[in-house]
Write a protein that holds these residues in place. Sequence first.
Motif, short mmCIF file in Angstrom:
data_model
loop_
_atom_site.label_atom_id
_atom_site.label_comp_id
_atom_site.label_asym_id
_atom_site.label_seq_id
_atom_site.Cartn_x
_atom_site.Cartn_y
_atom_site.Cartn_z
N ILE A 169 0.84 -1.20 0.00
CA ILE A 169 0.00 0.00 0.00
C ILE A 169 0.87 1.25 0.00
CG2 ILE A 169 -1.69 1.33 1.32
CD1 ILE A 169 -2.90 -1.19 0.09
N ALA A 170 1.87 1.29 0.87
CA ALA A 170 2.74 2.46 0.98
C ALA A 170 3.50 2.72 -0.33
CB ALA A 170 3.72 2.28 2.14
N LYS A 171 3.99 1.66 -0.96
CA LYS A 171 4.72 1.81 -2.22
C LYS A 171 3.83 2.38 -3.33
CE LYS A 171 8.33 -1.72 -1.63
NZ LYS A 171 8.84 -3.03 -2.10
N SER A 172 2.54 2.07 -3.27
CA SER A 172 1.63 2.47 -4.35
C SER A 172 1.23 3.94 -4.29
CB SER A 172 0.37 1.61 -4.30
OG SER A 172 -0.46 2.00 -3.21
N ILE A 173 1.43 4.57 -3.15
CA ILE A 173 0.95 5.95 -2.96
C ILE A 173 1.87 6.95 -3.66
CG2 ILE A 173 0.61 7.75 -1.21
CD1 ILE A 173 -0.39 5.55 0.65
N ASN A 188 5.77 11.41 -1.53
CA ASN A 188 7.02 11.10 -0.83
C ASN A 188 6.86 11.14 0.68
OD1 ASN A 188 8.60 10.75 -3.15
ND2 ASN A 188 8.83 12.97 -3.39
N LYS A 189 5.68 11.59 1.12
CA LYS A 189 5.38 11.62 2.55
C LYS A 189 4.09 10.86 2.81
CE LYS A 189 7.47 16.03 4.00
NZ LYS A 189 7.19 17.33 4.66
N ILE A 190 4.03 10.20 3.96
CA ILE A 190 2.84 9.45 4.34
C ILE A 190 2.59 9.64 5.84
CG2 ILE A 190 1.88 7.12 4.69
CD1 ILE A 190 3.39 6.24 2.18
N ILE A 191 1.35 9.95 6.18
CA ILE A 191 0.93 9.92 7.58
C ILE A 191 0.44 8.50 7.85
CG2 ILE A 191 -0.76 10.73 9.28
CD1 ILE A 191 -0.82 13.41 7.74
N PHE A 192 1.00 7.85 8.87
CA PHE A 192 0.65 6.46 9.16
C PHE A 192 0.11 6.37 10.59
CE2 PHE A 192 1.09 2.05 10.22
CZ PHE A 192 0.92 1.37 9.02
N VAL A 193 -1.13 5.86 10.71
CA VAL A 193 -1.77 5.73 12.04
C VAL A 193 -2.36 4.33 12.20
CG1 VAL A 193 -2.33 8.20 12.09
CG2 VAL A 193 -4.02 6.60 11.20
N PRO A 194 -2.49 3.83 13.45
CA PRO A 194 -1.95 4.42 14.67
C PRO A 194 -0.68 3.73 15.17
CG PRO A 194 -3.63 2.84 15.26
CD PRO A 194 -3.46 2.77 13.75
N HIS A 241 7.02 2.05 11.43
CA HIS A 241 8.49 2.05 11.35
C HIS A 241 8.98 0.91 10.46
CE1 HIS A 241 12.59 0.93 12.61
NE2 HIS A 241 12.77 2.23 12.70
N TYR A 242 8.39 -0.25 10.64
CA TYR A 242 8.79 -1.39 9.80
C TYR A 242 8.56 -1.09 8.32
CZ TYR A 242 8.66 -5.83 7.37
OH TYR A 242 8.87 -6.83 6.44
N VAL A 243 7.40 -0.55 8.00
CA VAL A 243 7.08 -0.22 6.60
C VAL A 243 8.07 0.82 6.07
CG1 VAL A 243 5.34 0.69 5.01
CG2 VAL A 243 4.65 -0.82 6.89
N SER A 244 8.44 1.77 6.92
CA SER A 244 9.37 2.84 6.49
C SER A 244 10.75 2.28 6.13
CB SER A 244 9.51 3.90 7.59
OG SER A 244 10.30 3.44 8.67
N THR A 245 11.10 1.13 6.69
CA THR A 245 12.39 0.51 6.36
C THR A 245 12.34 -0.23 5.02
OG1 THR A 245 11.94 -1.61 7.50
CG2 THR A 245 12.92 0.19 8.80
N GLN A 246 11.12 -0.43 4.52
CA GLN A 246 10.93 -1.16 3.27
C GLN A 246 10.57 -0.24 2.11
OE1 GLN A 246 11.37 -4.69 3.58
NE2 GLN A 246 11.96 -3.98 5.63
N VAL A 247 10.28 1.02 2.42
CA VAL A 247 9.79 1.97 1.42
C VAL A 247 10.59 3.26 1.52
CG1 VAL A 247 7.77 3.24 0.59
CG2 VAL A 247 7.46 0.98 1.62
N ASP A 248 11.05 3.79 0.41
CA ASP A 248 11.87 4.99 0.40
C ASP A 248 10.99 6.24 0.41
OD1 ASP A 248 14.04 6.68 0.27
OD2 ASP A 248 14.28 6.50 -1.90
N LYS A 249 10.32 6.46 1.55
CA LYS A 249 9.46 7.63 1.73
C LYS A 249 9.56 8.11 3.17
CE LYS A 249 6.21 6.19 -1.87
NZ LYS A 249 4.82 5.92 -2.25
N GLU A 250 9.15 9.35 3.40
CA GLU A 250 9.14 9.89 4.75
C GLU A 250 7.82 9.53 5.43
OE1 GLU A 250 9.05 14.18 7.10
OE2 GLU A 250 9.70 14.12 5.00
N PHE A 251 7.92 8.94 6.62
CA PHE A 251 6.73 8.54 7.36
C PHE A 251 6.53 9.44 8.57
CE2 PHE A 251 7.00 5.03 4.64
CZ PHE A 251 5.86 4.25 4.76
N ILE A 252 5.32 9.94 8.71
CA ILE A 252 4.92 10.71 9.88
C ILE A 252 4.10 9.75 10.73
CG2 ILE A 252 3.67 12.72 10.72
CD1 ILE A 252 4.13 13.72 7.64
#
Length: 303
Positions: free
Chosen positions: A134-138, A141-147, A153-164
């Motif tokens: 899902i994150a890769k498809s968006i 370059n930035k994604i708000i991820f809740v909750p 954090h795990y997804v952020s290590t697999q995707v080259d984007k900034e996670f909030i």
Amino acid sequence: MPDKIIEKIVELKEKRNAVILVHNYQPGELQDIADFLGDSLDLSQKARDSKKDVIVFCGVHFMAETASILCPDKTVLLPEITSGCPMANMVTADKLKAMKKDYPGVPVVCYINTTAEVKAESDVCCTSSNAVKIAKSIDSNKIIFVPDKNLGHYVSTQVDKEFILWEGYCPIHINIIEEYVLKAKKEHPKAEVIVHPECPPDVVKIADVVLSTSGMCNYVRESKKTEFIIGTETGIIYRMKKENPGKSFYPATDLAVCPNMKKNSLEKLLWALEDMKYKIEVPKETREKAKKCIDAMFKINSV
């Protein structure tokens, strides 16, 4: 007594034209009687595709709520109304709205472990099994991820984007700490370590494999290895042992037990079918907004 209860459940299930959906963390007695057993993604798909009039969801509140969002024409029952999800309650629609104002235009990915109101304020839903996809498809370059900050954090290590990341977490998985995993590895040196991405980052780092609950079940079934340390809610080990009688499974810690997941029982399932309670319904406006978020997930997941 259990046999008589099971007989009554089967009889009422046919009478009500019902389907019984059971999450991997539920007590073994409920796993045994399930029409479908799986994780949040599996079961949400089964709910969406069901031809039955009644869906009995043996899980926690957000799961039954998701089924109601997807199936407004069906009766959705939750056997124990107090079986909630503490992580889902760590984010509210109002607080998410405030965060969105701080980051205008940044798309929101919400974990399926959220309320309908939060889903209604999000762009796309995800589960632990498809969060990376899902994150890769968006297209951002930035994604708000809740909750869940740990899954995020795990997804952020697999995707080259900034996670909030929202400061939420699963109270059960947060207690699966590195010390416990290392102790289990010392006791079972031949065992492979499989953990859920809701675990803390230091635990994920030392794991051999990181998977959703259904991903874990599929992995151990296909693996040639015979010993596994399981870093998630211990209820899943019942299913693993049943499906893999020649293999051994050890919990990363015996403390990883979700009290809310254990609130359901055969008796409560029977009472739900007898009394047709507790019905889970989502108001129309919220439901329609939340459904767009879930449908977006299904569309991306199908590609």
